[in-house]
Write a protein that holds these residues in place. Sequence first.
Motif, PDB file in Angstrom:
ATOM      1  N   SER A 130     -10.138   3.421  -8.194  1.00 45.84           N
ATOM      2  CA  SER A 130     -10.242   2.623  -6.966  1.00 45.84           C
ATOM      3  C   SER A 130     -11.663   2.120  -6.751  1.00 45.84           C
ATOM      4  O   SER A 130     -11.873   0.969  -6.354  1.00 45.84           O
ATOM      5  CB  SER A 130      -9.808   3.450  -5.757  1.00 45.84           C
ATOM      6  OG  SER A 130      -8.483   3.875  -5.907  1.00 45.84           O
ATOM      7  N   VAL A 154      -7.932   8.701 -10.110  1.00 46.31           N
ATOM      8  CA  VAL A 154      -7.365   7.601  -9.325  1.00 46.31           C
ATOM      9  C   VAL A 154      -8.408   7.067  -8.342  1.00 46.31           C
ATOM     10  O   VAL A 154      -8.545   5.855  -8.157  1.00 46.31           O
ATOM     11  CB  VAL A 154      -6.089   8.059  -8.589  1.00 46.31           C
ATOM     12  CG1 VAL A 154      -5.584   6.986  -7.643  1.00 46.31           C
ATOM     13  CG2 VAL A 154      -5.009   8.451  -9.574  1.00 46.31           C
ATOM     14  N   ILE A 155      -9.155   7.966  -7.734  1.00 49.23           N
ATOM     15  CA  ILE A 155     -10.204   7.534  -6.804  1.00 49.23           C
ATOM     16  C   ILE A 155     -11.312   6.813  -7.566  1.00 49.23           C
ATOM     17  O   ILE A 155     -11.844   5.806  -7.095  1.00 49.23           O
ATOM     18  CB  ILE A 155     -10.738   8.733  -6.009  1.00 49.23           C
ATOM     19  CG1 ILE A 155      -9.612   9.325  -5.158  1.00 49.23           C
ATOM     20  CG2 ILE A 155     -11.905   8.328  -5.126  1.00 49.23           C
ATOM     21  CD1 ILE A 155      -9.956  10.637  -4.499  1.00 49.23           C
ATOM     22  N   ILE A 167       0.839  -1.204   0.000  1.00 48.39           N
ATOM     23  CA  ILE A 167       0.000   0.000   0.000  1.00 48.39           C
ATOM     24  C   ILE A 167       0.870   1.249   0.000  1.00 48.39           C
ATOM     25  O   ILE A 167       0.601   2.210  -0.733  1.00 48.39           O
ATOM     26  CB  ILE A 167      -0.968  -0.015   1.198  1.00 48.39           C
ATOM     27  CG1 ILE A 167      -2.035  -1.081   0.993  1.00 48.39           C
ATOM     28  CG2 ILE A 167      -1.618   1.346   1.409  1.00 48.39           C
ATOM     29  CD1 ILE A 167      -2.892  -1.356   2.208  1.00 48.39           C
ATOM     30  N   CYS A 168       1.920   1.262   0.804  1.00 49.20           N
ATOM     31  CA  CYS A 168       2.822   2.422   0.848  1.00 49.20           C
ATOM     32  C   CYS A 168       3.513   2.634  -0.490  1.00 49.20           C
ATOM     33  O   CYS A 168       3.601   3.772  -0.975  1.00 49.20           O
ATOM     34  CB  CYS A 168       3.864   2.233   1.950  1.00 49.20           C
ATOM     35  SG  CYS A 168       3.185   2.378   3.604  1.00 49.20           S
ATOM     36  N   ILE A 193      -6.056  13.286  -9.663  1.00 47.88           N
ATOM     37  CA  ILE A 193      -6.242  12.463  -8.468  1.00 47.88           C
ATOM     38  C   ILE A 193      -7.683  11.939  -8.386  1.00 47.88           C
ATOM     39  O   ILE A 193      -7.923  10.821  -7.930  1.00 47.88           O
ATOM     40  CB  ILE A 193      -5.854  13.256  -7.197  1.00 47.88           C
ATOM     41  CG1 ILE A 193      -4.358  13.512  -7.188  1.00 47.88           C
ATOM     42  CG2 ILE A 193      -6.283  12.527  -5.936  1.00 47.88           C
ATOM     43  CD1 ILE A 193      -3.501  12.263  -7.127  1.00 47.88           C
ATOM     44  N   VAL A 241       2.547   1.679  -3.524  1.00 44.65           N
ATOM     45  CA  VAL A 241       1.582   2.125  -4.532  1.00 44.65           C
ATOM     46  C   VAL A 241       1.164   3.566  -4.282  1.00 44.65           C
ATOM     47  O   VAL A 241       1.041   4.358  -5.224  1.00 44.65           O
ATOM     48  CB  VAL A 241       0.358   1.183  -4.559  1.00 44.65           C
ATOM     49  CG1 VAL A 241      -0.768   1.759  -5.388  1.00 44.65           C
ATOM     50  CG2 VAL A 241       0.762  -0.181  -5.082  1.00 44.65           C
ATOM     51  N   THR A 242       0.968   3.939  -3.023  1.00 41.95           N
ATOM     52  CA  THR A 242       0.587   5.320  -2.703  1.00 41.95           C
ATOM     53  C   THR A 242       1.673   6.299  -3.123  1.00 41.95           C
ATOM     54  O   THR A 242       1.378   7.336  -3.748  1.00 41.95           O
ATOM     55  CB  THR A 242       0.302   5.457  -1.200  1.00 41.95           C
ATOM     56  OG1 THR A 242      -0.744   4.550  -0.849  1.00 41.95           O
ATOM     57  CG2 THR A 242      -0.113   6.869  -0.852  1.00 41.95           C
ATOM     58  N   ILE A 243       2.913   5.990  -2.831  1.00 41.43           N
ATOM     59  CA  ILE A 243       4.022   6.869  -3.222  1.00 41.43           C
ATOM     60  C   ILE A 243       4.136   6.932  -4.740  1.00 41.43           C
ATOM     61  O   ILE A 243       4.352   8.016  -5.308  1.00 41.43           O
ATOM     62  CB  ILE A 243       5.331   6.393  -2.566  1.00 41.43           C
ATOM     63  CG1 ILE A 243       5.257   6.623  -1.058  1.00 41.43           C
ATOM     64  CG2 ILE A 243       6.536   7.102  -3.161  1.00 41.43           C
ATOM     65  CD1 ILE A 243       6.385   5.980  -0.271  1.00 41.43           C
ATOM     66  N   VAL A 267       1.726   6.565  -6.921  1.00 41.94           N
ATOM     67  CA  VAL A 267       0.617   7.380  -7.436  1.00 41.94           C
ATOM     68  C   VAL A 267       0.897   8.856  -7.216  1.00 41.94           C
ATOM     69  O   VAL A 267       0.672   9.676  -8.104  1.00 41.94           O
ATOM     70  CB  VAL A 267      -0.721   6.952  -6.780  1.00 41.94           C
ATOM     71  CG1 VAL A 267      -1.815   7.971  -7.025  1.00 41.94           C
ATOM     72  CG2 VAL A 267      -1.150   5.596  -7.303  1.00 41.94           C
ATOM     73  N   TRP A 268       1.394   9.217  -6.037  1.00 35.86           N
ATOM     74  CA  TRP A 268       1.723  10.619  -5.772  1.00 35.86           C
ATOM     75  C   TRP A 268       2.787  11.141  -6.731  1.00 35.86           C
ATOM     76  O   TRP A 268       2.739  12.305  -7.141  1.00 35.86           O
ATOM     77  CB  TRP A 268       2.214  10.798  -4.347  1.00 35.86           C
ATOM     78  CG  TRP A 268       1.135  10.879  -3.326  1.00 35.86           C
ATOM     79  CD1 TRP A 268      -0.178  11.168  -3.520  1.00 35.86           C
ATOM     80  CD2 TRP A 268       1.285  10.665  -1.927  1.00 35.86           C
ATOM     81  NE1 TRP A 268      -0.853  11.134  -2.328  1.00 35.86           N
ATOM     82  CE2 TRP A 268       0.018  10.834  -1.331  1.00 35.86           C
ATOM     83  CE3 TRP A 268       2.361  10.345  -1.118  1.00 35.86           C
ATOM     84  CZ2 TRP A 268      -0.187  10.709   0.026  1.00 35.86           C
ATOM     85  CZ3 TRP A 268       2.151  10.207   0.234  1.00 35.86           C
ATOM     86  CH2 TRP A 268       0.891  10.382   0.802  1.00 35.86           C
TER      87      TRP A 268
END
Length: 134
Positions: free
Chosen positions: A111, A107-108, A88-89, A104, A91-93, A95-96
Amino acid sequence: MNQSSSETHLLLGTGERARALRLFGVALIGTPWLLSIDPARRIVSLEATLAAIGLGVALGIVAAVGLVDVDLRDVNDVTASVVALGCICVVTIAVWLLVPQQYIGAVIQFSLAFTWAVPVTQLLYHHYRTPKSS
């Protein structure tokens, strides 16, 4: 219904159907939360929104069918939690760093599409795969 004696409750069991129903519940509970985020309600462009939703549905179907026969009962819970949080970390980084700020919302929306595609695909897969009792 082929439920073993250890499965006493439909949602608390360890079977494939119970797992699919739990994922469906997560999607049902998580959808209003994701839609409450302001960028999710903003459509940046029709092309980006359609691409995000299409990619989310496609990857959700691939994930559901690809993981249908994976049995994770033998995996250590602590190890699984650490690996999941690490993924998760990462993928989050990613995406940022890779997605521009104005996209963004897409992206939501991706999801949301992924979150719904996985349990719906699993429920349909198990519905049509499970033999009917006469």
